[in-house]
Design an enzyme around this catalytic site. Structure first.
Site, PDB file in Angstrom:
ATOM      1  N   PRO A 108       0.825  -1.219   0.000  1.00  0.00           N
ATOM      2  CA  PRO A 108       0.000   0.000   0.000  1.00  0.00           C
ATOM      3  C   PRO A 108       0.851   1.257   0.000  1.00  0.00           C
ATOM      4  CG  PRO A 108      -0.965  -1.611   1.451  1.00  0.00           C
ATOM      5  CD  PRO A 108       0.339  -2.201   0.980  1.00  0.00           C
ATOM      6  N   CYS A 109       0.500   2.165  -0.912  1.00  0.00           N
ATOM      7  CA  CYS A 109       1.355   3.325  -1.149  1.00  0.00           C
ATOM      8  C   CYS A 109       1.036   4.497  -0.247  1.00  0.00           C
ATOM      9  CB  CYS A 109       1.245   3.765  -2.607  1.00  0.00           C
ATOM     10  SG  CYS A 109      -0.420   4.266  -3.098  1.00  0.00           S
ATOM     11  N   THR A 110       0.011   4.404   0.603  1.00  0.00           N
ATOM     12  CA  THR A 110      -0.374   5.567   1.421  1.00  0.00           C
ATOM     13  C   THR A 110       0.752   6.113   2.294  1.00  0.00           C
ATOM     14  OG1 THR A 110      -1.341   4.011   2.997  1.00  0.00           O
ATOM     15  CG2 THR A 110      -2.834   5.090   1.452  1.00  0.00           C
ATOM     16  N   PHE A 112       3.665   6.650   1.481  1.00  0.00           N
ATOM     17  CA  PHE A 112       4.609   7.402   0.659  1.00  0.00           C
ATOM     18  C   PHE A 112       3.937   8.320  -0.348  1.00  0.00           C
ATOM     19  CE2 PHE A 112       6.056   3.023   1.507  1.00  0.00           C
ATOM     20  CZ  PHE A 112       6.991   3.317   2.481  1.00  0.00           C
ATOM     21  N   SER A 113       2.613   8.312  -0.405  1.00  0.00           N
ATOM     22  CA  SER A 113       1.904   9.093  -1.404  1.00  0.00           C
ATOM     23  C   SER A 113       1.900  10.577  -1.065  1.00  0.00           C
ATOM     24  CB  SER A 113       0.461   8.596  -1.515  1.00  0.00           C
ATOM     25  OG  SER A 113      -0.280   9.416  -2.381  1.00  0.00           O
TER      26      SER A 113
END
Length: 405
Positions: A108-110, A112-113
């Site tokens: 899940p990219c949250t 680093f988003s």
């Protein structure tokens, strides 16, 4: 090298197993399944390729339901990856250590988003979910696949997250996989979307992976010159060619900013309603996010599809439709249009409400982008015949840029 009997493609009963982590809606799973399809095509039935997704895992029940609809032969394991042991995952896929040809997944990219940078823990890289990268490494270390493909947001490579990023590369290097990484623009591989993602690819034999060359070119936020011998970026209008859609509940943009959005031309956003442009003087210059009231430009690729947009976050379609009282309003993109912008096949099924569907697609890897990376890996590992690949590229270079459904 693979056994001679597996080249160029295995029979359905002897396909090489792939492990899918953080599977979501299955963008990378689709790429695994369709690695043998000719580039720029998205047929209803994929070509017979060398791989099969033996086991997939995700913590979201809805994502697993979506996977089950589209990959009925794939075994799914539900739960938080931190609570799933590697032996459990291998058993579910009827695999032993070293059996998997590839592990694919995008943690899940949250953490680093950029969209989460308003939270201090995101800006300072203190999100506990960042440890999911370590879980990915754990499974690589214990399952020992022939290769892996890891996808994430470009922001993972930013200075703010350099600690996490360098630790990740070091850990994968210590395992002998010689990880190679590159930020790819989806539009450069036939996706009608200006979406940047970082890919990290490694091979168990330590040979350096070579990333695929772009097949398309065109302007973007950071590109003003490009190779004009390549195919032009696929535009939103081209992507929607031949698509017949029906109105969807709640698709019109109403409320406080509905009238303002309807007045914004395609390709423009809230800045249209500042003193520098032709609309109303309603907003201060650069006072909002770029996607606020953003309209899709028909002659360009879409901006990145947001997984969890607010009610006034675009891109919205460039056309206006009348509401119940006859006032023109912008409309949200319909599900079939979202599928086209992600280069998913038209017959792909997604479980949930309209918001659920956008969340799953917004978090997914566009099929054509994942396919380009996995196709290059399959070629370099010897699972796709080089001559066959060249023939497909010839077909691609002489074909229309419009996606086939």
């Amino acid at each position: 090298m693979p056994p001679e009997s597996l080249s160029p493609y295995t029979s359905p009963g002897s396909k090489l197993p792939v492990i899918s982590l953080f599977s979501g809606a299955g963008g990378l799973d689709l790429a695994v399944d369709r690695v043998a399809d000719a580039p720029l095509s998205s047929p209803s039935v994929p070509s017979v390729g060398p791989f099969r997704v033996a086991v997939a895992t995700d913590y979201a029940p809805q994502a697993l339901q979506t996977l089950a609809l589209n990959f009925p032969e794939t075994v799914t394991v539900a739960g938080d990856i931190r609570d799933i042991s590697t032996p459990e995952l291998l058993r579910a896929g009827s695999l032993a250590v070293g059996d998997a040809a590839i592990v694919v997944g995008g943690p899940p990219c949250t953490p680093f988003s950029k969209s989460g940078f308003w939270l201090a823990e995101k800006r300072e890289s203190r999100d506990p979910n960042a440890s999911l990268l370590e879980e990915y490494v754990r499974i690589i270390a214990q399952a020992r696949p022939e290769a892996f493909v890891l996808e994430n947001v470009q922001a993972l490579t930013y200075k703010t997250h350099q600690g996490h990023f360098q630790q990740l590369l070091a850990a994968l290097s210590e395992l002998g996989y010689n990880p190679q990484w590159k930020t790819l623009l989806a539009a450069d591989y036939g996706v009608p979307q200006l979406r940047k993602r970082v890919f990290i690819v490694g091979r168990r034999d330590g040979k350096a992976f070579q990333f695929p060359e772009p097949t398309h070119g065109g302007p973007s936020e950071t590109t003003r010159t490009w190779d004009r011998t390549k195919l032009s970026h696929v535009t939103a209008e081209q992507a929607f060619t031949g698509l017949v859609t029906s109105p969807e509940s709640g698709e019109l943009v109403e409320g406080k900013y509905g009238e303002l959005t309807a007045e914004i031309p395609g390709g423009q956003n809230y800045l249209w309603h500042t003193s520098r442009y032709g609309g109303r003087d309603e907003f201060k210059w650069r006072s909002r996010y770029w996607t606020f009231l953003l309209r899709l430009a028909p002659d360009k690729p879409s901006s990145t599809l947001q997984a969890q947009p607010g009610p006034y976050v675009g891109p919205f379609h460039w056309e206006n439709l009348p509401n119940e009282v006859g006032d023109l309003r912008a409309r949200r993109l319909r599900v079939p249009e979202l599928l086209r912008l992600m280069t998913f096949p038209d017959n792909f099924q997604i479980v949930g409400s309209r918001a659920d569907i956008q969340r799953q697609l917004g978090n997914a890897v566009p099929l054509a982008l994942g396919q380009a990376v996995l196709r290059a890996l399959a070629l370099q590992l010897g699972y796709i015949d080089a001559e066959t690949d060249s023939d497909d590229r010839l077909v691609q270079s002489t074909s229309s840029a419009v996606l086939i459904s």
